[in-house]
Design an enzyme around this catalytic site. Sequence first.
Site: not given
Lengths: 101, 147
Positions: B47, B51, B105
Amino acid sequence: MEVKYKIHNENLIVYLKNEIDHHMSEKLRTSIDSLIDNADVISLVIDFKSVNFVDSSGIGLILGRYKKMRSIGGKIKIINTTKQIKKILHMASIETIMTVN
Amino acid sequence: MKEDFMRLIIQPKSENESFARATVAAFASRMNLTLEEISDIQTAVSEAVTNSVVHGYKDKKGEIEIIVIIENNTLTIKINDFGVGIRNIKLARKPFYTTVPEGERSGMGFTIMEAFMDEVSVISQIDVGTRVTLTKEISQEEDIDLE
C-alpha cells in the site's frame, strides 16, 4: 493481458492468478472489461483460487467491475477466497454488496 | 538483543511493488513471523509503495527508499519518497478517500496499513516528499530447548 475465462449460459467466469496489486489490476481491468463487452453476459464470477496476494488495488478492481456489471443490469460474485483475501475485502465491506465465497 | 537493518532504493514503477514487498518480507522473516504476520506486512508495504508510485511520482522518475529496522521484537519499515507530497494527510487517511476516482483507486491504502500494522505515521511536505513509518510488534514464540 491474457486472462483465463469461461462463458457458460451468459455467465462469465474469470480465473485470476498470483498477485493482484496495482501493477496487475491495471492490466486485468482492461482484459476483464473487454470480455464483458464482447460477450453477452448477465453475471460475472471472479475466481480467486490461484491468487496468493491482494491489496487495496484488488478492491478497486472488484468495485470497478461491480459498477460496470450494475450499469448493464448484471451481477457479480467472488469465489474461492482465502482467509487473508477475505480479510482485505472485508476492510471495504465488499461482502455487503456482493456474494463472497 | 536482536538488531539489524536494510535499505533498498527502487524506481517508482508499478513492476517494483511486488519486488519491494517480497524483499521486505524476506528480510523481516528472520523475526520468526507467523504466515499471517508476513502477509500483513507485505500488504502494508504494498500500500505504501503503491501510494508513492501512483500519487508521489504519478509515473514520473524518482526514487523510493525503503528502510527496514529490526530491534528486539519491533519491526520498523520506513517508506520515503521525494515526490509531490500530500496536501491533506488527515483526509488522505480517511477510508475510501481518493484523489483519483477515475483511476479505480479504492482509497483504502492507509486504512489497510493502519489495520495491519501497530502504528502508522505520515510526514509530508508539498514538493519535498512523503515519509511513511510502519511499526509492528512481533509476538515472538520462545525457542524451546530440546535436550
